[in-house]
Design an enzyme around this catalytic site. Structure first.
Site, PDB file in Angstrom:
ATOM      1  N   ASP A  69      26.678  57.591   7.999  1.00  0.00           N
ATOM      2  CA  ASP A  69      27.944  58.795   9.166  1.00  0.00           C
ATOM      3  C   ASP A  69      27.891  57.482  10.132  1.00  0.00           C
ATOM      4  OD1 ASP A  69      27.799  61.827   8.162  1.00  0.00           O
ATOM      5  OD2 ASP A  69      27.366  60.077   7.426  1.00  0.00           O
ATOM      6  N   ASP A 108      21.418  53.811   7.745  1.00  0.00           N
ATOM      7  CA  ASP A 108      22.533  54.976   8.461  1.00  0.00           C
ATOM      8  C   ASP A 108      23.773  55.801   7.510  1.00  0.00           C
ATOM      9  OD1 ASP A 108      23.239  57.601   9.473  1.00  0.00           O
ATOM     10  OD2 ASP A 108      24.031  56.401  10.791  1.00  0.00           O
TER      11      ASP A 108
END
Length: 306
Positions: free
Chosen positions: A101, A99
């Site tokens: 963010d 991922d």
């Protein structure tokens, strides 16, 4: 068989004695004596604020009880730890997906865009609820992007210049690539930011959402498909299939509810500074050390004295 043997990896980010004393206390509470305890090598630049050990556990150890004991004690000192099968810890992983963010970077880029658009608090509140699993990701994403309508696209460059990269990203990706592990970003954020990290650190591929721009401003419209949790899971599976990699040989790292599908699909899912809903469902976690701390769960850090 190594599938039936366990190792406890502990990473201290404060006083070495305090953190490891807690591990010893948890073991004593269950009348468990480690077969072996070894110190793991720590980068010289981190030697004053990080130390790590791996405990070889005896056969038949009650992993659930030990996990509960450690969770009850970990509030007393900053410490990351994981109980893994020996096979998992020394496995030759071939694919790692991340991922972006709040994982690779210490912010949510949609919140940063919203701040420039004057709707920062409104969007940040929606983002927080979505990452906690309280809102449907796709619906909340469409709602947040709509609030960015009319924003000057030039602000993207300003955000890129100041984007706070998580500690340890460079060391982690460099080491994974040196091991021949294919790396990818699977992000519910936006392509310009993912591509920036790809250029900086050498990720092999990126998947993220597009920013629709017309005449130099954001339109507020979403480009399909939206990279949500299901998209991340399917992309993990697709990359593994394309590169002829068994899912057991894959790693996924993330923090939010939309990361849970890939975290539970990968051979090793690591929850990094994750939301409570994720911490309850993913056993292997990293909450205090930099992102390079993931390497200790992959058997990295040659044992000192060996």
């Amino acid at each position: 068989m190594t599938d039936n043997l366990y190792a406890l990896t502990a990473i201290s980010t404060s006083s070495q004695a305090d953190a490891f004393a807690l591990v010893d206390k948890a073991l004593r509470a269950l009348s468990v004596t480690a077969l072996d305890v070894k110190a793991l090598a720590v980068p010289r630049s981190l030697a004053e604020r990080r130390s790590a050990r791996v405990y070889s556990l005896p056969a038949g150890v009650d992993v659930n009880s030990l996990t509960q004991s450690l969770r009850a004690l970990e509030v007393q000192a900053p410490m990351d730890w994981a109980i893994q099968t020996v096979a998992s810890r020394v496995r030759r992983y071939r694919l790692a997906v991340f991922d972006m963010d709040s994982t690779l970077i210490r912010c949510e880029v949609i919140d940063e865009l919203a701040r420039y658009a004057g709707v920062g608090e409104q969007v940040a509140a929606i983002t927080d609820r979505a990452m906690r699993g309280e809102l449907d990701f796709q619906a909340s994403f469409i709602e947040r992007v709509a609030l960015l309508k009319g924003l000057d696209a030039a602000v993207v460059d300003g955000i890129l210049d100041a984007m706070p990269v998580t500690e340890g990203v460079g060391e982690l990706i460099l080491t994974l690539r040196a091991r021949g592990i294919y790396t990818a970003i699977l992000s519910g954020g936006f392509i310009p930011f993912a591509q920036y990290l790809q250029r900086q650190f050498g990720f092999d591929e990126v998947h993220a959402n597009g920013l629709e721009i017309d005449r130099g401003v954001l339109t507020g419209k979403v480009q399909l498909p939206i990279v949500d949790g299901d998209y991340k899971r399917k992309t993990l599976v697709e990359i593994a299939r394309r590169r002829d990699i068994d899912l057991a040989d894959t790693i996924a790292v993330g923090d939010g509810a939309n990361d849970l599908p890939m975290l539970t699909t990968a051979g090793l899912g690591v929850a990094y500074a994750a939301k409570p809903v994720i911490q309850k469902q993913v056993d292997v976690q990293l909450n205090h050390a930099g992102l390079d701390g993931v390497l200790y769960y992959l058997g990295a850090g040659s044992e000192l004295g060996d």
